[in-house]
Structures are given as structure tokens and as C-alpha cells.
Design a protein around this motif. Structure first.
Motif: not given
Length: 128
Positions: A86-97
Motif C-alpha cells: 500500500x505504498x502511496x504513488x507520490x513516494x514512487x514519483x519522489x524516489x524516481x525524481x
């Protein structure tokens, strides 16, 4: 809530495709990490939805590939990342950016490669 996000993402993708850079600006059709970083830096709803959708799709693709070659239930040879439930999508975006910003040479990589490397950096698998 998940259904609503899927519905919004599905409806937003065709609009995002119209707003996306042309192939000429993508280096002959290659969607690079730099292109993804620019897309994810936008603040409009369509760009944000396209960014999250791309990253989640690339992460799913890597996950499914790893599953096909040996499993994703724990750290294995070739395992790139282990996402929490249940990871929040923004955490994925932040990690890649963050990965692209911290590794300027990565801007020319294929965008899906940067997704894999960024998620690996932020969400490494733990254990043996």
C-alpha cells in the motif's frame, strides 16, 4: 478509492498523450529519464496522472519480469526493489525524481531503467 484512481488514470492517459512531447523532442522516440523527470515536475493534473501511471506501469513490468525469472517474494538474484504494501504513488514519483536529480548521467537512460534504479535505491530488498 482504487477504482476511482484507475478510472481517472485511464481517462487521463489519452489526454496526457496529446499533451506529451512529440517524438522529435524525445530523441527519435526514446522516452528518457530526463523526459520523465520533466513530466513529473509538472503541476497540472494530467501530467501528474501520466507521471504516476508511467512509473507504476514500469514498476509492474519490472516486477512481472523478475517474477517470471525467479520470484519476487523476497530478495533474490536480479531483484531490483521491494515495495512496501500500500505504498502511496507520490513516494514512487519522489524516489524516481530523486534518483534522476542525484545522477545527472541517468537523464539519457531509458525512462523505465531510471524507474527500476530509482526504486532500487529507495526501496532495497532487505534480508539474505
Amino acid at each position: 478509492m482504487l477504482r476511482a484512481l484507475i478510472c481517472v488514470g485511464t481517462l487521463a492517459l489519452p489526454l496526457a498523450a496529446m499533451a506529451a512531447p512529440t517524438t522529435a523532442t524525445l530523441g527519435g522516440g526514446k522516452f528518457t529519464a530526463g523526459d520523465l523527470h520533466k513530466l513529473c515536475s509538472q503541476t497540472d493534473a494530467i501530467s501528474r496522472a501520466a507521471c504516476v501511471s508511467y512509473i507504476r506501469g514500469a514498476a509492474d513490468g519490472v516486477f512481472n519480469t523478475i517474477d517470471a525469472i525467479g520470484g519476487t517474494t523476497g530478495p533474490r538474484v536480479g531483484q531490483y526493489f521491494c515495495l512496501p504494501d500500500r505504498i502511496e504513488p507520490q513516494r514512487l514519483v519522489d524516489a524516481v525524481r530523486r534518483y534522476v536529480a542525484d545522477n545527472p548521467d541517468a537523464a539519457g537512460y531509458n525512462a523505465s531503467t531510471a524507474v527500476s534504479l530509482g526504486l532500487e535505491k529507495s526501496f532495497p530488498c532487505k534480508g539474505d
